[in-house]
Scaffold this motif. Sequence first.
Motif, short mmCIF file in Angstrom:
data_model
loop_
_atom_site.label_atom_id
_atom_site.label_comp_id
_atom_site.label_asym_id
_atom_site.label_seq_id
_atom_site.Cartn_x
_atom_site.Cartn_y
_atom_site.Cartn_z
N GLY A 144 12.71 2.96 -27.31
CA GLY A 144 13.01 2.63 -25.93
C GLY A 144 13.30 3.85 -25.07
N ARG A 196 14.49 -4.26 -22.45
CA ARG A 196 14.34 -2.95 -23.08
C ARG A 196 12.98 -2.40 -22.68
NH1 ARG A 196 13.17 -1.68 -28.98
NH2 ARG A 196 13.77 0.49 -29.15
N ASP A 238 15.84 4.45 -23.06
CA ASP A 238 17.23 4.93 -23.17
C ASP A 238 17.45 5.70 -24.48
OD1 ASP A 238 17.73 3.82 -20.72
OD2 ASP A 238 18.73 2.04 -21.52
N GLU A 239 16.79 5.27 -25.55
CA GLU A 239 16.92 5.96 -26.83
C GLU A 239 16.33 7.36 -26.75
OE1 GLU A 239 16.64 2.25 -29.90
OE2 GLU A 239 14.86 2.78 -28.77
#
Length: 142
Positions: free
Chosen positions: A50, A30, A52-53
């Motif tokens: 993160g 992550r 991607d979040e």
Amino acid sequence: MMEFKMKSSMIAIIIVLSSSLAFAQDAPERFVIYSTSTPFYGKEMVVEIGHDEIIDSPICKTSDKEFPIKESDAISRALDWAKKEFDSSKQWQVDSVNLKFISIESQHCLYIIELSPKNEMQSLNVGLLMNGKLIAPVAKKK
């Protein structure tokens, strides 16, 4: 007999290595973009956001007049979470709300809401992305 033991050993090693590789593929690293921590009753609690979040949340600009989630809604979500996840008999209060802007490939924002149980000298940060995802604090790994 020695050749059989060598073959058996090699097969066992291959099975262990292949299962290790399969596990490594299931748990990708992550990439944390933003992190904040606070001590909370003797434990260091961290909120990590993160890559991607962040990318999965709506784009925000510093020039925006309104954001996908209102500050009041973010506060309500964070307070509801604290009451559910921790001692609900404590009167949770908001100490601060910060709107953080993060630029990666595009600009995004999130709320960092600092909560504390009333009349206690403790605080806890909670993150809320503009897609409504709440990022709860977790104990920092040593």
